[in-house]
Design a protein around this motif. Sequence first.
Motif, PDB file in Angstrom:
ATOM      1  N   THR A   1       7.476   7.162  -3.740  1.00 31.79           N
ATOM      2  CA  THR A   1       6.610   8.325  -3.958  1.00 31.79           C
ATOM      3  C   THR A   1       5.148   7.969  -3.739  1.00 31.79           C
ATOM      4  N   LEU A   2       4.762   6.805  -4.214  1.00 31.84           N
ATOM      5  CA  LEU A   2       3.378   6.354  -4.000  1.00 31.84           C
ATOM      6  C   LEU A   2       3.080   6.206  -2.516  1.00 31.84           C
ATOM      7  N   LEU A   3       3.998   5.636  -1.772  1.00 38.21           N
ATOM      8  CA  LEU A   3       3.784   5.481  -0.337  1.00 38.21           C
ATOM      9  C   LEU A   3       3.647   6.837   0.356  1.00 38.21           C
ATOM     10  N   HIS A   4       4.480   7.803  -0.021  1.00 38.45           N
ATOM     11  CA  HIS A   4       4.377   9.139   0.580  1.00 38.45           C
ATOM     12  C   HIS A   4       3.081   9.831   0.175  1.00 38.45           C
TER      13      HIS A   4
ATOM     14  N   LEU B   1       0.580  -1.448  -5.346  1.00 37.59           N
ATOM     15  CA  LEU B   1       0.202  -1.666  -3.949  1.00 37.59           C
ATOM     16  C   LEU B   1       0.841  -2.937  -3.388  1.00 37.59           C
ATOM     17  N   PHE B   2       1.163  -3.897  -4.249  1.00 38.28           N
ATOM     18  CA  PHE B   2       1.855  -5.097  -3.781  1.00 38.28           C
ATOM     19  C   PHE B   2       3.259  -4.759  -3.278  1.00 38.28           C
ATOM     20  N   PHE B   3       3.912  -3.780  -3.907  1.00 36.58           N
ATOM     21  CA  PHE B   3       5.226  -3.337  -3.440  1.00 36.58           C
ATOM     22  C   PHE B   3       5.094  -2.569  -2.124  1.00 36.58           C
ATOM     23  N   VAL B   4       4.066  -1.730  -2.051  1.00 36.92           N
ATOM     24  CA  VAL B   4       3.832  -0.968  -0.825  1.00 36.92           C
ATOM     25  C   VAL B   4       3.533  -1.913   0.339  1.00 36.92           C
ATOM     26  N   ALA B   5       2.791  -2.983   0.071  1.00 39.08           N
ATOM     27  CA  ALA B   5       2.466  -3.944   1.125  1.00 39.08           C
ATOM     28  C   ALA B   5       3.729  -4.599   1.685  1.00 39.08           C
TER      29      ALA B   5
END
Length: 608
Positions: free
Chosen positions: A431-434, A392-396
Amino acid sequence: MEAESETPVSTNPPPPLAPSQSAHPQSDPPQSTPSTLGKRKSCKNASGVWDHFTKMKCEDETSESRCICKYCKKDYACDGKRNGTSTLWHHLRSQCKNSPLRHEKRQKVLSFEDQAKGGNLVAHAFSKERCRIACVKMIILDELPFSHVEGIGFREFLKEAQPRFDFPSRTTIAGDVWDLYQEEKAKINSDGSLLHVRCCAHITNLIVTDGMKEIHQSIESICNCAKYIRGSSQRLEKFRACLEMEKVDTRTMVPLDVCARWNSTYMMLESALKLQKGFERMEDDDPNFLGYFEEYEAHGREKKKRVGPPTSLDWDNTKVFVKFLKKSDDATLRFSASKTVSSNAPLHEICSFLEEIDTMMNVDDVVMCKIATMMKRNFDKYWGNVNNINKLFFVAVILDPRYKTEYVEFCLGDLVSDENGVNDMSLEIKTLLHNLYDYYRKQNPAVAQVFHGNVESEGSLHVNNDVTKSSRLQKFLKSRRDKDVVEIRNEINKYLLEPPVNLTNDEFKVIDWWKENATKFPILANVAKDVFVVQASTVASECSFSTGKRVVDPFRSSLTPKTVEALICCSDWLRAEEFSYYKEPVLEELDFYQALEKVEKCFLSFLH
């Protein structure tokens, strides 16, 4: 090996056989064995029901055995062969109004809730299970020893408050603590796979502490200099005179550090470096200065010679290390921020730490290389493997319009050694973001339908009626419209295609940007709202700098690591509802803080 016992032999003849046992009257009577001889011992009343009933004396041998209730004096048959104890237990639990074991299923007691829950009047029914869980929580939250439940005062109090509660033992409480830990842990794990977040401020604390251990002598020598000049007003005036002769600003003074808080040590070192010439001048002009370092001071049970004065090497090592402390201090404050977004900070700070440590490892100074090696050990333990960092730190960072995916891939190049690993990790994060986007889209179908419907209607405005007469062209227009809709429907692609926000804008606030663009990216804005609420630190800023350790009291010093883990984790989880870092200060607190600031200003003006 069984213990041997002797049975006394009776001189009386054996009792006559019952008719049912006299099948062959002409035969000889059975021979008596030692085990069958003598009087039979009366068995003890093993059931706990006899704590509440008293057996009545029989008038003669033909009378029926009966017992009487101690609370209501009602009697029941209690023959050991024909009557069991079920009737007696039923009387105690359901019929006897004075029995402490009476449990009225339909009867409840009115009581008020806690003020935190509204203070409403509710009906409350006694439950042994809930009482036992509450007892376990009391042990955890109040940090009581397990033997507390076996205390005389505790049991006397509960006998009066609730006689129906069964007192647990310390062993039972220990097992219940572990069961509660497993239950709470399962609740957390069932909520999702992204909930485990390592406290970035705590990891920074560990890295800095390891570095300070290697340079401890240099730091302590400078700290002793600060203690000397702050020891009396005469020394302070003499030090100011030395600063004036060296043409150094006398308005800056060296604060005393707190040994358990490394940020105070950093502030002390930063101030001392600016006043280095003054300390060197004191060494020449003040004869008592060198004598101060010849004295012995207590270190635990031993006395050791005071460290110092600092050498030129101590000052040089401190200069290099203070630069790292400055970055660590800034990073810790960002991690522990409670009023601003902190989930987009770890990736940037982790890469900055790695770059600074690698720089220190490549210098010619042996001491600095040793310090960097010690800090790199803890860095690799927690952040060396990129898979240990919460995704989630990368997604942020991607959802921060200043960085997006390009900066994530740039940082992965520093954290991952091979290019294939960078590509794989980048694909995993996207992929996690999608997946998050698809989940929120399903949770808000009305928003998704309205948004996508508007896009499709805009595409249909460009269709010419003459062109639609051709079936082939109709198929082409439909395929192109479907393709455009798929690309535009995905808010992620639309967001990433937009140019990034200027990085040099210091006043930029990512939350405000998403508020302004929520109508443009309605689903992605909901994703960003929940991602940005993730905290990079689990402790407040004032706790992040602490190098002190939690002391286990004597009652818990012999506990196993498994039990200690259960106690600490459960304590944090159970306290989560009653403490909040986002609580706004009340007016009284604000007035108190303002009064403290005035006192501090007056004190500083008095010193200068």
